[in-house]
Design a protein around this motif. Structure first.
Motif, PDB file in Angstrom:
ATOM      1  N   GLY A  27       2.373   3.091   5.910  1.00  0.00           N
ATOM      2  CA  GLY A  27       1.534   3.209   4.727  1.00  0.00           C
ATOM      3  C   GLY A  27       0.425   2.177   4.733  1.00  0.00           C
ATOM      4  O   GLY A  27       0.053   1.621   5.772  1.00  0.00           O
ATOM      5  N   TYR A  28      -0.114   1.917   3.517  1.00  0.00           N
ATOM      6  CA  TYR A  28      -1.200   0.948   3.372  1.00  0.00           C
ATOM      7  C   TYR A  28      -0.888  -0.376   4.070  1.00  0.00           C
ATOM      8  O   TYR A  28      -1.629  -0.849   4.933  1.00  0.00           O
ATOM      9  N   ILE A  29       0.221  -0.990   3.653  1.00  0.00           N
ATOM     10  CA  ILE A  29       0.511  -2.355   4.078  1.00  0.00           C
ATOM     11  C   ILE A  29       0.760  -2.415   5.576  1.00  0.00           C
ATOM     12  O   ILE A  29       0.241  -3.290   6.285  1.00  0.00           O
ATOM     13  N   GLY A  30       1.542  -1.470   6.088  1.00  0.00           N
ATOM     14  CA  GLY A  30       1.828  -1.472   7.513  1.00  0.00           C
ATOM     15  C   GLY A  30       0.583  -1.296   8.361  1.00  0.00           C
ATOM     16  O   GLY A  30       0.360  -2.029   9.337  1.00  0.00           O
ATOM     17  N   ASP A  65       8.976   6.281  10.016  1.00  0.00           N
ATOM     18  CA  ASP A  65       9.830   7.467   9.990  1.00  0.00           C
ATOM     19  C   ASP A  65       9.052   8.710   9.589  1.00  0.00           C
ATOM     20  O   ASP A  65       9.587   9.817   9.595  1.00  0.00           O
ATOM     21  N   SER A  66       7.774   8.555   9.231  1.00  0.00           N
ATOM     22  CA  SER A  66       6.934   9.691   8.868  1.00  0.00           C
ATOM     23  C   SER A  66       6.374  10.350  10.128  1.00  0.00           C
ATOM     24  O   SER A  66       6.542   9.853  11.244  1.00  0.00           O
ATOM     25  N   ASP A  67       5.683  11.499   9.914  1.00  0.00           N
ATOM     26  CA  ASP A  67       5.069  12.163  11.062  1.00  0.00           C
ATOM     27  C   ASP A  67       3.590  11.839  11.201  1.00  0.00           C
ATOM     28  O   ASP A  67       2.932  12.324  12.120  1.00  0.00           O
ATOM     29  N   ARG A  68       3.039  11.028  10.268  1.00  0.00           N
ATOM     30  CA  ARG A  68       1.674  10.540  10.427  1.00  0.00           C
ATOM     31  C   ARG A  68       1.467   9.315   9.550  1.00  0.00           C
ATOM     32  O   ARG A  68       2.287   8.985   8.699  1.00  0.00           O
ATOM     33  N   LEU A  69       0.355   8.646   9.779  1.00  0.00           N
ATOM     34  CA  LEU A  69       0.022   7.453   9.025  1.00  0.00           C
ATOM     35  C   LEU A  69      -0.676   7.815   7.716  1.00  0.00           C
ATOM     36  O   LEU A  69      -1.283   8.879   7.601  1.00  0.00           O
ATOM     37  N   GLU A  74       4.607   4.674  16.974  1.00  0.00           N
ATOM     38  CA  GLU A  74       5.692   5.633  17.168  1.00  0.00           C
ATOM     39  C   GLU A  74       6.048   6.265  15.833  1.00  0.00           C
ATOM     40  O   GLU A  74       6.135   5.586  14.805  1.00  0.00           O
ATOM     41  N   PHE A  75       6.284   7.604  15.833  1.00  0.00           N
ATOM     42  CA  PHE A  75       6.578   8.345  14.611  1.00  0.00           C
ATOM     43  C   PHE A  75       8.018   8.863  14.624  1.00  0.00           C
ATOM     44  O   PHE A  75       8.637   9.008  15.670  1.00  0.00           O
ATOM     45  N   GLY A  76       8.515   9.189  13.416  1.00  0.00           N
ATOM     46  CA  GLY A  76       9.806   9.859  13.281  1.00  0.00           C
ATOM     47  C   GLY A  76      11.005   9.028  13.676  1.00  0.00           C
ATOM     48  O   GLY A  76      12.011   9.579  14.149  1.00  0.00           O
ATOM     49  N   CYS A  77      10.938   7.722  13.481  1.00  0.00           N
ATOM     50  CA  CYS A  77      12.080   6.882  13.848  1.00  0.00           C
ATOM     51  C   CYS A  77      12.376   5.875  12.747  1.00  0.00           C
ATOM     52  O   CYS A  77      11.462   5.283  12.175  1.00  0.00           O
ATOM     53  N   LYS A  78      13.660   5.706  12.443  1.00  0.00           N
ATOM     54  CA  LYS A  78      14.088   4.780  11.403  1.00  0.00           C
ATOM     55  C   LYS A  78      14.861   3.621  12.026  1.00  0.00           C
ATOM     56  O   LYS A  78      15.692   3.832  12.920  1.00  0.00           O
ATOM     57  N   PRO A  79      14.627   2.409  11.540  1.00  0.00           N
ATOM     58  CA  PRO A  79      15.422   1.288  12.032  1.00  0.00           C
ATOM     59  C   PRO A  79      16.849   1.367  11.491  1.00  0.00           C
ATOM     60  O   PRO A  79      17.063   1.799  10.360  1.00  0.00           O
ATOM     61  N   ILE A  95       7.740  -0.888   3.865  1.00  0.00           N
ATOM     62  CA  ILE A  95       8.303   0.435   3.560  1.00  0.00           C
ATOM     63  C   ILE A  95       8.130   0.808   2.097  1.00  0.00           C
ATOM     64  O   ILE A  95       8.852   1.655   1.578  1.00  0.00           O
ATOM     65  N   GLY A  96       7.159   0.197   1.440  1.00  0.00           N
ATOM     66  CA  GLY A  96       6.876   0.553   0.054  1.00  0.00           C
ATOM     67  C   GLY A  96       7.190  -0.575  -0.907  1.00  0.00           C
ATOM     68  O   GLY A  96       7.627  -1.663  -0.511  1.00  0.00           O
ATOM     69  N   ARG A  97       6.960  -0.301  -2.191  1.00  0.00           N
ATOM     70  CA  ARG A  97       7.151  -1.303  -3.229  1.00  0.00           C
ATOM     71  C   ARG A  97       7.989  -0.726  -4.369  1.00  0.00           C
ATOM     72  O   ARG A  97       8.015   0.496  -4.580  1.00  0.00           O
TER      73      ARG A  97
END
Length: 442
Positions: A181-184, A203-207, A231-236, A265-267
């Motif tokens: 997202g914005y911050i990343g 973990d999304s498919d685009r920025l 890299e897309f579609g991956c979660k830690p 990952i958001g707020r």
């Protein structure tokens, strides 16, 4: 004879909890309209934007964008290899923020707002307890903002958040950012330009999903030209630290190593731990407090603005909403700002900006080589982009990618508000050579 366990409640027209952009605007405007106002703030004035967000980020971005340009000039032999003193940048940023903090306090004093440095708790009877005092507000305004969302995995606390990054005094060699997202994306751009090796995982498919997809394709190409890996579609799923290096494991089986890890990952709106007086208050799907057109929550007499309320979590919106709240409740009245006309921008390198709807009458846009910069381009300079949406012959939205995009987007918002037509845009020209000329004309 009975003894009071608390001092008697002091009556005020308005009690504001939170001294960020929205709270400051509301408190000052209400006081100038004659209301008796108390502001309760437990930390620095200015909130997230000034202390842990917009202001320090923009200062870092400005330095990073300059560094990127200097690096491009060095690669084509026009200057020597540039060096950045990151610790000095941090000191200058901290000094700027300190000046702003003191300025806000002076403004509150000039407006006649009482400032109380304390943690507030809201009682069942609507009274506000803070710093040993008890207040009985005519109206209670919550402007408590939001905080970074925690990474809820084993070892998640080993990752830092945006709050921590603004205290760094040195650059990480290898930086892993979790979140697109914005911050990343902004931190990825900044640190890549400053010289870190950056990997961004989402973990999304685009920025930047809230922006026009073709515009973000251009942004992503620019980020990759800077040398970062995305890299897309991956979660830690787990973070470990061996004393020297962080090891981050992902659900696709991959493992990444880094000197530092940022969780972006958001707020989360700060609606919790404020006392029994908010029990049962209604929340929107965003997690923020549900409000009506007068900023009132589901509890009569309690209002909310800024990131804690279900509006766009942007500083200009919070500031306008603060002034609007004061005018509605202590002045001649006002309407909330139209969120459809609020520009948004992400400070990547180059930044993206957008206003209006790109869903109707949109085109896929045009990727534009920056003619004015070709002589300095070492092959890694990012391209620009413009897309306009026309609905029923009127401009309904525009998306821009360019170093000037955040400065240009507000006039386009004014064009949307005024009902500018496609013919109006076609009738004018821009300065040559410039990015602006690509946004107008036939």
């Amino acid at each position: 004879m009975s003894h009071l366990t608390h001092p008697p409640a002091a009556s005020h027209d308005l009690v504001v909890i939170g001294g960020g952009s929205g709270g400051l605007a509301a408190a000052k405007a209400a006081a100038r309209l004659g209301a008796s106002v108390v502001m309760i703030e437990r930390a620095e004035l200015g909130g997230t934007c000034v202390n842990r967000g917009c202001t320090p980020k923009k200062l870092m971005w400005s330095a990073a964008a300059q560094q990127q340009s200097l690096r491009e000039m060095a690669k084509v032999g026009l200057i020597d290899r540039p060096h950045l003193d990151f610790a000095a940048l941090r000191r200058r940023s901290d000094a700027k923020i300190d000046r702003l903090n003191r300025h806000f306090e002076e403004e509150l004093q000039q407006a006649g707002v009482r400032l109380l440095r304390a943690t507030a708790e809201i009682g069942e009877a609507g009274q506000v307890h803070a710093g040993g005092d008890v207040f009985q507000p005519g109206k209670l305004l919550l402007a408590t903002g939001a905080r970074p969302r925690a990474l809820d995995i084993p070892g998640g606390d080993l990752a830092v958040t945006s709050d921590d990054v603004f205290h760094w005094t040195d650059l990480p060699g290898r930086l892993l950012i979790i979140g697109g997202g914005y911050i990343g994306c902004e931190f990825a751009s900044i640190f890549a330009a400053l010289g870190s090796e950056v990997q961004l995982m989402t973990d999304s498919d685009r920025l930047l999903e809230q922006f026009h997809a073709p515009a973000i394709d251009c942004v992503q190409a620019g980020l990759e030209k800077q040398g970062m890996t995305i890299e897309f579609g991956c979660k830690p799923v787990q973070i470990d630290f061996n004393g020297t290096m962080f090891k981050v494991s992902f659900d696709d089986g991959s493992i990444q190593y880094a000197d530092r890890v940022i969780a972006a990952i958001g707020r989360v709106p700060n609606t919790d731990n404020m006392g029994p007086g908010l029990q049962g208050i209604a929340h929107a799907n965003t997690g923020a407090l549900a409000i009506d057109e007068h900023f009132q929550t589901s509890i009569p007499g309690i209002y909310a603005i800024g990131d804690v309320a279900d509006r766009l979590p942007l500083t200009p919106v919070a500031t306008r909403d603060g002034a609007c709240f004061a005018a509605q409740h202590f002045g001649a009245g006002a309407d909330q700002v139209n969120l459809d006309l609020v520009p948004q921008s992400a400070y990547t390198i180059p930044p993206v900006a957008q206003v209006g709807s790109m869903s109707e009458g949109q085109d896929d846009g045009e990727v534009i080589a920056n003619l004015a910069n070709d002589a300095l381009d070492d092959g890694t300079a990012a391209n620009s982009f413009v897309a306009r949406a026309i609905c029923d012959g009127r401009l309904s939205g525009i998306a821009l990618v360019n170093h000037a995009a955040p400065e240009m987007i507000a006039p386009f918002a004014a064009l949307l508000a005024s009902g500018a037509s496609a013919d109006d845009l076609a009738a004018v020209t821009g300065v040559h050579p410039s990015f602006g000329e690509e946004t107008v004309g036939p």
